[in-house]
Design a protein around this motif. Structure first.
Motif, PDB file in Angstrom:
ATOM      1  N   LEU A 225       5.750  91.549  -0.875  1.00 57.91           N
ATOM      2  CA  LEU A 225       5.899  90.926   0.449  1.00 57.91           C
ATOM      3  C   LEU A 225       6.072  91.997   1.523  1.00 57.91           C
ATOM      4  CD1 LEU A 225       8.297  87.940  -0.382  1.00 57.91           C
ATOM      5  CD2 LEU A 225       5.894  87.763   0.310  1.00 57.91           C
ATOM      6  N   GLN A 226       6.880  93.000   1.213  1.00 59.15           N
ATOM      7  CA  GLN A 226       7.057  94.110   2.165  1.00 59.15           C
ATOM      8  C   GLN A 226       5.736  94.814   2.436  1.00 59.15           C
ATOM      9  OE1 GLN A 226       9.782  97.566   2.047  1.00 59.15           O
ATOM     10  NE2 GLN A 226      11.150  96.180   1.001  1.00 59.15           N
TER      11      GLN A 226
ATOM     12  N   ARG B 114      12.129  86.140   4.232  1.00 63.59           N
ATOM     13  CA  ARG B 114      12.133  86.658   5.605  1.00 63.59           C
ATOM     14  C   ARG B 114      12.684  88.087   5.678  1.00 63.59           C
ATOM     15  NH1 ARG B 114      12.783  84.522  11.166  1.00 63.59           N
ATOM     16  NH2 ARG B 114      14.358  85.807  12.180  1.00 63.59           N
ATOM     17  N   GLU B 115      13.714  88.345   4.877  1.00 64.87           N
ATOM     18  CA  GLU B 115      14.334  89.675   4.806  1.00 64.87           C
ATOM     19  C   GLU B 115      13.288  90.753   4.441  1.00 64.87           C
ATOM     20  OE1 GLU B 115      17.318  90.784   1.448  1.00 64.87           O
ATOM     21  OE2 GLU B 115      18.190  89.140   2.589  1.00 64.87           O
ATOM     22  N   GLN B 116      12.475  90.458   3.453  1.00 71.63           N
ATOM     23  CA  GLN B 116      11.458  91.429   3.020  1.00 71.63           C
ATOM     24  C   GLN B 116      10.379  91.592   4.091  1.00 71.63           C
ATOM     25  OE1 GLN B 116      11.918  93.311   0.417  1.00 71.63           O
ATOM     26  NE2 GLN B 116      13.789  92.162  -0.023  1.00 71.63           N
ATOM     27  N   LEU B 117       9.998  90.476   4.701  1.00 74.49           N
ATOM     28  CA  LEU B 117       8.964  90.541   5.731  1.00 74.49           C
ATOM     29  C   LEU B 117       9.452  91.358   6.924  1.00 74.49           C
ATOM     30  CD1 LEU B 117       7.811  86.801   5.632  1.00 74.49           C
ATOM     31  CD2 LEU B 117       6.722  88.752   4.497  1.00 74.49           C
ATOM     32  N   LEU B 118      10.732  91.177   7.283  1.00 79.56           N
ATOM     33  CA  LEU B 118      11.290  91.933   8.411  1.00 79.56           C
ATOM     34  C   LEU B 118      11.309  93.434   8.108  1.00 79.56           C
ATOM     35  CD1 LEU B 118      14.253  89.625   9.557  1.00 79.56           C
ATOM     36  CD2 LEU B 118      12.115  90.060  10.781  1.00 79.56           C
TER      37      LEU B 118
ATOM     38  N   GLU C  21       3.378  84.195   7.844  1.00 80.33           N
ATOM     39  CA  GLU C  21       3.754  82.898   7.268  1.00 80.33           C
ATOM     40  C   GLU C  21       3.554  82.987   5.764  1.00 80.33           C
ATOM     41  OE1 GLU C  21       1.675  79.440   8.867  1.00 80.33           O
ATOM     42  OE2 GLU C  21       1.357  80.658  10.679  1.00 80.33           O
ATOM     43  N   VAL C  22       4.543  82.476   5.026  1.00 77.61           N
ATOM     44  CA  VAL C  22       4.435  82.485   3.563  1.00 77.61           C
ATOM     45  C   VAL C  22       4.491  81.053   3.067  1.00 77.61           C
ATOM     46  CG1 VAL C  22       5.494  83.251   1.404  1.00 77.61           C
ATOM     47  CG2 VAL C  22       5.504  84.760   3.400  1.00 77.61           C
ATOM     48  N   GLU C  23       3.506  80.659   2.283  1.00 76.19           N
ATOM     49  CA  GLU C  23       3.490  79.294   1.744  1.00 76.19           C
ATOM     50  C   GLU C  23       3.511  79.351   0.219  1.00 76.19           C
ATOM     51  OE1 GLU C  23       1.935  76.253   3.618  1.00 76.19           O
ATOM     52  OE2 GLU C  23       1.352  77.259   5.478  1.00 76.19           O
ATOM     53  N   LEU C  24       4.261  78.431  -0.377  1.00 80.82           N
ATOM     54  CA  LEU C  24       4.378  78.389  -1.836  1.00 80.82           C
ATOM     55  C   LEU C  24       3.519  77.261  -2.390  1.00 80.82           C
ATOM     56  CD1 LEU C  24       8.249  78.825  -2.274  1.00 80.82           C
ATOM     57  CD2 LEU C  24       6.511  80.526  -1.709  1.00 80.82           C
ATOM     58  N   ARG C  25       2.774  77.548  -3.421  1.00 81.21           N
ATOM     59  CA  ARG C  25       1.932  76.532  -4.071  1.00 81.21           C
ATOM     60  C   ARG C  25       2.163  76.599  -5.580  1.00 81.21           C
ATOM     61  NH1 ARG C  25       1.811  75.448   0.446  1.00 81.21           N
ATOM     62  NH2 ARG C  25       0.041  74.984   1.827  1.00 81.21           N
TER      63      ARG C  25
END
Lengths: 236, 236
Positions: B94-95, B129-133, B146-150
């Motif tokens: 994600l980072q 969100r922490e990793q994205l930041l 934006e992260v979506e889970l499927r």
């Protein structure tokens, strides 16, 4: 573990038979849940890769009959020179270089490297080797990269670097450069990557005089553990 | 931290003045050792980037006058679809996606994804969100992906994927493919990356029918946290 790395001391008295215990045995038992008859990828450190078939399995070790008849993947024609990153980033950077097929790595000092990083236990040979082996296991490679430490910038640049870059394309990753990092390069490369905050102007100037071209990877500054796979995947 | 990310609640009653405490204050004090008068890079989450000058500093917080007058770096024209990796690898992936400028990420199930990974606390929105930041701070970017889970493969592929790939080059990273990953792509891309061990043949077949081209990055199989920077740096 895509590949189980073995060394000569893992061989039993029966030719082509090896015995694994402790870490690798535990991993195979607990993660891969192996059973007698299972086949796995095996590589001899510094040698060939091939397949192994489990022939016995007890509470403390397993034995495999192995056949090593293929060459490991070809090395990347690149020498990597990293300004020493902070210890946790160093570990990932070594793994990344190893998995991508780099066989020669220099860790050097530069103005923005914190001196305390040179005292990290991660620089002990066996700790370095641990990270390199993780990279090899991932890439199904057997050839350990050589890692050399150069805790002084100036003597390295003045006395060694010109000889090192002979016959290669010398590049230094520098976010402020106007040149994008090239792709599909058809010759050996010497790639330098600076510390957090980059090489200072004076260092870049010295490298430029030796023949290095500063190159960037776009607007975004990557940490070195991500810059290594990014730059190497782009170059070749 | 190459950039200090702020949100509307950091503003004081004085226009253009912000107050930072706790994590960011501690980081600036202990790592950057800031003093009154120092200038730093600042970005408003979802908004512009610019500079801030420290105007006051005490034992618990600091205040800065800021001017945000530049756009963040452009996004990467790529939608990333990752088979959910194990939690520690997910964090780094994600980072990596965030630092490289990806703005749309799908985490999907597939045959070789361990079901238990879906129970990881790393999937909680605030942990994601922490990793994205962290990625945005590194890249001096302000636009959160934006992260979506499927958690179900089939409905995602059958009902959503065709619409998602419209107008893009759909690629799936597949080490067994005969096609190398292209470089210098001049159009938007949808990139899928499989789990450890890869997508199974049946999944690849389904993706191929939708128009995906399987591509490889050489002989070496990269873990997803390294495959993300490697593939993205090569594609664009």
């Amino acid at each position: 573990m895509n590949l189980i790395l073995i060394s000569p001391k893992d061989f039993t008295n029966t030719p082509s038979r090896i015995r694994l215990d402790q870490r690798r045995y535990n991993h195979l038992r607990d993660i891969h849940r192996v059973q007698i008859g299972d086949e796995l990828s095996i590589g001899l450190i510094g040698g060939c890769v091939g397949r192994g078939k489990i022939v016995s399995l007890n509470h403390s070790c397993l034995e495999m009959d192995i056949r090593l008849n293929q060459q490991p993947p070809p090395p990347l024609p690149l020498t990597l020179i990293l300004a020493l990153p902070r210890p946790n980033i160093l570990k990932r950077s070594l793994q990344a270089a190893s998995v991508m097929g780099v066989k020669k790595i220099f860790l050097i000092h530069s103005a923005r490297v914190e001196k305390s990083f040179w005292l990290s236990s991660v620089l002990q040979p066996e700790r370095i080797r641990e990270q390199l082996l993780l990279g090899l296991e991932q890439a199904k490679d057997t050839i350990l990269p050589e890692v050399e430490l150069r805790p002084f910038f100036r003597p390295f640049v003045d006395d060694e670097l010109l000889e090192l870059i002979r016959g290669t394309l010398p590049l230094v990753a520098h976010p402020e450069s106007q040149f994008p990092c090239p792709s599909s390069v058809q010759q050996p490369v010497t790639l330098m990557i600076g510390p957090e905050g980059g090489f200072i102007a004076h260092e870049i100037e010295g490298l430029r005089r030796l023949g290095f071209t500063p190159v960037h990877l776009g607007d975004r500054v990557l940490r070195v553990d991500m810059a290594v796979p990014a730059l190497l995947a782009r170059l070749f």
